[in-house]
Design a protein around this motif. Structure first.
Motif: not given
Length: 224
Positions: A32-33, A35-37, A41, A45, A108
């Protein structure tokens, strides 16, 4: 707002715990992280972080304003009830926002460290497999060398045996040559003896012929 911050901090604390403990949920969280980056994304953020930081700066600014208003009064206890409530609220809000940002930074960093750890583990696994393959190859080479050494030992034994056999054969050949030379000399002696006997036989025949002639002459004289 305060309840939302508490929930956000609690969620972040749970995420940190999930990142710390190796469970199947950590893999899902890492995906998930990741894909978020990707894509948009990081922009979202950063926008959220800037917004939260602006709220944090606003809360700190409100605290400073309340502190300045009460500059002539000693301590927070000297504030009026409204300012005390606002002071407590802004203090709690700024603390929660600061904790939220701090936990986000920790998440992070932990995400990056976990990814690096995975890469290192894969590298270690690859190196371990390569070392095992090298060890297996070395063992095979050692076995082949040992087999070659055994073959060399057997060949040396065969060579030594053949050398001894060849020496025996050479001795036999030399002995046979010596025997052949002796036989040749003996045969030459026999030939000389044979020639001598032939000459004696011839002389005896000549003598017999002369005796026969003499006898025949004497007989013929008697008859006449």
């Amino acid at each position: 707002m305060i309840q939302t911050l508490f929930m956000a901090v609690g969620v972040e604390a749970c995420l940190i715990v999930l990142l710390l403990v190796k469970t199947p949920f950590r893999k899902l969280l890492m995906l998930g992280i990741d894909r978020l980056k990707r894509g948009r994304g990081p922009v979202a953020v950063r926008t959220l972080a800037v917004t939260v930081f602006v709220v944090f700066a606003s809360s700190v600014s409100s605290l400073v304003k309340i502190r300045r208003r009460s500059a002539g009064i000693e301590g927070v206890l000297g504030l009026n009830p409204t300012d005390q409530v606002l002071w407590s609220r802004y203090l709690l809000e700024s603390s929660l926002i600061g904790l939220f940002l701090f936990l986000a930074l920790i998440i992070d960093r932990m995400h990056g460290h976990v990814r690096e750890l995975r890469v290192l583990k894969k590298g270690m696994k690859t190196v371990t497999q390569q070392s095992r393959m090298a060890e297996d190859t070395r063992k095979k080479v050692d076995e082949q060398l040992k087999a070659k050494e055994r073959e060399i030992i057997l060949l040396n034994e065969k060579i030594s045996k053949m050398e001894s056999d060849s020496e025996l054969r050479i001795k036999e050949v030399k002995s046979a040559e010596a025997n052949a030379l002796a036989l040749r000399k003996q045969s030459e002696g026999f030939l000389l003896e044979y020639d001598r006997l032939l000459e004696e036989n011839q002389s005896l025949r000549d003598q017999l012929q002369s005796i026969d002639l003499q006898l025949s002459r004497s007989v013929s004289k008697k008859n006449s």
